[in-house]
Every structure is written in C-alpha cells, then in structure tokens.
Design an enzyme around this catalytic site. Structure first.
Site, PDB file in Angstrom:
ATOM      1  N   THR A 109       0.834  -1.197   0.000  1.00  0.00           N
ATOM      2  CA  THR A 109       0.000   0.000   0.000  1.00  0.00           C
ATOM      3  C   THR A 109       0.874   1.253   0.000  1.00  0.00           C
ATOM      4  OG1 THR A 109      -1.845   1.096   1.151  1.00  0.00           O
ATOM      5  CG2 THR A 109      -0.106   0.169   2.517  1.00  0.00           C
ATOM      6  N   TYR A 132      10.006   7.781  16.404  1.00  0.00           N
ATOM      7  CA  TYR A 132       9.766   7.914  14.958  1.00  0.00           C
ATOM      8  C   TYR A 132      10.790   8.857  14.350  1.00  0.00           C
ATOM      9  CZ  TYR A 132       7.605   8.908  10.469  1.00  0.00           C
ATOM     10  OH  TYR A 132       7.384   9.066   9.114  1.00  0.00           O
TER      11      TYR A 132
END
Length: 456
Positions: free
Chosen positions: A110, A304
């Site tokens: 995706t 992150y």
C-alpha cells in the site's frame, strides 16, 4: 520475549572495520565537502516541530495559490519549479534477458511502497513485495501485474516490463521473521539489484517480541538486520548504465527518511509515559548510548523522528563500508530519501477529519514515490546522500552534470521540507549530528549499537 537492559556497556559489538578498508572511492570527497558539514546547525526541539506545522501549511497554501495564478511556463521555468524528469540515459539499464533485475521493497502492499513497486515493475524490474500480511501482499502483486498487462496493451507491447511477486511474509518487528525471509531469498536468488527499506509506522509504546521499542525496530533496526543479511546478494548484483562514462555499481539501497529527522536532538529525552524530561541517562550526543536508548521501550517519545535520522546515518555508514574502491571494484550505493508529507496508510490511526485534511494538502502516494524511484535507479551525484520532493527558495552550487539531478539545495529551514511546491526529486543536505565529522562518528556508533541489538 527477550529482555534487554538499557546499559551502555551491556552490548558488545564486533570490532569496526578500519576506515582505510571501508571507505568508498568518493568518501573523502563527500567528507571534505564543507556544504555537507551541517553539524554546526543544531537540531530543532520537539515543541518546535508542532509550531512549524501551521507555518508550513500557510506557506504551502499561499505559495501554491500564487503559482496557480501565475502558472504560465516561463515563470515556473525561471524559478525552477517544474517537476524534475528522470531521464532514461541517467538510469540503470534493463538487460533484454529472461532474468530481469531483482528489487525488494518493504511495506509495498500500500501507499508509497506500492507505488514504488509498481513504478519499478513498469521499468522492467522483478519486484518482490515484502509485507507482513500474505493476502494483502498477494492482492498487491495481482494489482501491479494486471496494471502492467493493461499498460503494455495501451502503449508498446515490445516494451521490456517486469513483474511483481510475493516470496513470504516479512515482519520487521520480528528478527526471526527477517532471518527466515532472507534465508528464503538467498535460496532462490543469487543477487539483489535494489533494496528499498520503505516500511514504517508512526505509533509508539508497544514492545516487539525481541524486547525492543516497536516503532524504532519496525522503522529502523529491522531494516538494519534485513539489509545486513542481504549484503552478499547486493554485492553480487551488477547495475549498469547505457552511458559507458558512468561507472557500474553493485546493488542499490534506498532508506526512507523524512523531514522529521530535523527534530531528533540528542539532548532531549521525553519519556513516553508522562512526558517528563530526564537527561540523566544521556550525554548530549548521538552516540551508541543514545541509539540504545532509542531502541529501548519507555526511554523516548521521539522514536519515529529518531528512526528517520538513523536512516540517514545508516546510509552514510553503508557507503563507508561497502562503497567499493578503485576504478574496477564495484560497490554498493546507498541513499536516503524523504517522500514528503504523503496522504497514505501511515495515518490510518488518525481521525476521519484529520485524514481528509491530509488528502487535501499532502502529496499522493504516487508523488511520494518519486524520490524512492529516483534513488533506486538514478545515476546519483557523487555527494548525494539525501533526496526530497519539494522546491526550496535557495539553490546550492552545482556539483553534478547529470541532467536528472540538477536541483541541489543546502541545509534549509524545515518548513520548506514539510510542504510546498512539488518538484519530484532534488538533492538536499540533511541535518547531521554534531560529531565534528559530518555524521561519520555517529553513523559508526549507530552501526555498533544495532550489531549488538541484532546479534549480528
């Protein structure tokens, strides 16, 4: 679950390779280039990132509105805002044979990963989709192959095209899954031309089966292990150019980073549980101790952003260790890329309203894949270690005569990397740790930490 204590001396890494043995032929040129020594520029704090978001949105909306009003070609050409073109003569050559070159793309069922896989397959590569979910991977394979069949009928049936395939599930949050995937690949294929470390998540707090922080392992440590295990296959590959004045390469490695790497300071440890700041375990530099903290659950709320800085430093270290040497020795080339702010499945945990806003102002996954594709197959300038997709107001002096990579920007204000006029791909200077060596010391410390974490 394996318990790992966050102790600076707990993990014993292998002896590092001597610099003279691991430097690529261009390493000194990159290292001595003052434009790339950005360690005098400090990283931005976590709170600053939140403040820059609205500023970036305002800048993007106003600037793009002006461009639409003044959207005649001479004006755009004058400002160098027209999208970059990846010219065929500046790309790896696809041989006319029954065995197309191989590419592996993680997280490719995706979003940006899917568009990257489809783009490379259309250009003649056999792309292996490395995904956690078998069915989603197979569905993406079918979709890509059907698209290729349809596009060939509409364009030129004689055109050399590739295909997509699925080998087996790959879970980057499991070292066992990574080792199994690499074993299966090595048993079936002799070489690997392109590896795109694309997969990533932006949620934090969970713990992997290996005892590490979920986000940092999924985004970086898992990719470190995957890449290291595939190095022999990458060294066996041969990527050639039509223009014989360009030196052939072994495999190409693309590491996904982002604008958030600008916001990964070493002197700000915000605990994820209560938001408090505690610097007692941190000595203020991006060293092995810092990176072990990023990998440990409950130490950082910025994993992150830290994983995206790690991707850039990993790129530097890969080029140092495996960049080849001399005129006849082919080496691996690695580059970090930012896809830009993309409306993709990485935001699936956000509210419906937030996702709708992102779709309005962010890039599409296809646009976001432009830097990954350019980084995968383009003839990169010698000093290019980071690509990003937005126009910047200030150009860097040119070091490249390669037509596809004429845009080059200095270290810039992060707002220009968050949103703005989309130009496809450009070479940009990343923000690097203040280690006095343009990130070279920190990249080695990161490597040593990950070798200990993965027992490799």
């Amino acid at each position: 679950m394996t318990a790992i204590s966050w102790n600076r001396d707990a993990l014993v890494s292998k002896a590092p390779i001597a610099p003279s043995e691991r430097m690529s032929p261009h390493a000194d040129q990159i290292h001595n280039n003052d434009d790339w020594k950005s360690d005098m520029q400090p990283f931005y704090a976590r709170a600053t990132f939140m403040k820059m978001g609205p500023l970036a949105l305002l800048y993007s909306v106003l600037f793009n509105s002006v461009l639409r009003i003044l959207s005649y070609v001479p004006f755009n050409s004058l400002l160098h805002i027209n999208p970059s073109t990846l010219h065929p003569e500046d790309c790896f050559m696809i041989p006319n044979s029954s065995t197309p070159p191989i590419a592996i793309i993680t997280g490719s069922n995706t979003g940006v990963g899917f568009e990257t896989a489809q783009g490379l397959a259309q250009r003649g590569y056999h792309v292996i989709l490395a995904c956690r979910n078998r069915q989603k991977g197979l569905d993406a394979v079918h979709k890509i192959n059907q698209h290729i069949i349809t596009s060939c009928r509409e364009e030129d049936e004689s055109k050399v095209v590739g295909k997509a395939s699925f080998l087996q599930p790959l879970d980057l949050a499991s070292f066992a899954s990574i080792r199994s995937f690499c074993n299966s690949f090595s048993e079936k294929y002799d070489s690997l031309n392109i590896l795109v470390n694309n997969a990533g998540i932006n949620s934090q707090g969970d713990v992997t089966e290996d005892g590490l922080e979920m986000c940092f392992q999924s985004n970086f440590v898992g990719h470190f292990l995957l890449t290291k295990l595939l190095i022999p296959s990458l060294l066996n590959a041969e990527n050639t150019y039509k223009n014989n004045k360009y030196k052939d390469e072994a495999g190409r490695i693309v590491n996904l980073s982002s604008v958030t790497h600008h916001f990964a300071p070493s002197n700000e440890r915000i605990h994820p549980n209560d938001g408090s700041s505690d610097l007692s375990e941190n000595n203020g530099i991006h060293d092995k101790h810092f990176w072990l903290g990023s990998a440990m659950p409950g130490v950082s709320a910025a994993t992150y952003r830290e994983s995206k800085l790690a991707s850039i430093l990993f790129t530097i270290e890969l080029n140092k260790r495996y960049g080849g040497g001399g005129e006849k020795v082919m080496g691996i080339r690695s580059v970090a890329v930012s896809p830009g702010s993309v409306s993709s499945d990485i935001w699936r945990n956000e509210s419906a309203l937030t996702q709708k806003i992102y779709r309005m102002v962010y890039l599409t996954p296809q646009q976001g894949s432009s830097t990954s594709i350019a980084g995968s197959i383009g003839n990169l300038p010698i000093d290019a270690i980071y690509l990003q997709p937005y126009w910047h107001p200030f150009m860097r002096r040119m070091h490249s005569t390669i037509r596809s990579f004429q845009r080059s920007y200095p270290l810039s204000f992060p707002v220009f990397e968050m949103l703005g006029p989309y130009i496809g791909h450009s070479v940009s200077v990343p923000r690097l740790p203040a280690d006095g060596c343009g990130g070279y010391k920190s990249s080695g410390q990161l490597w040593d930490a990950c070798e200990g974490l993965t027992a490799e």
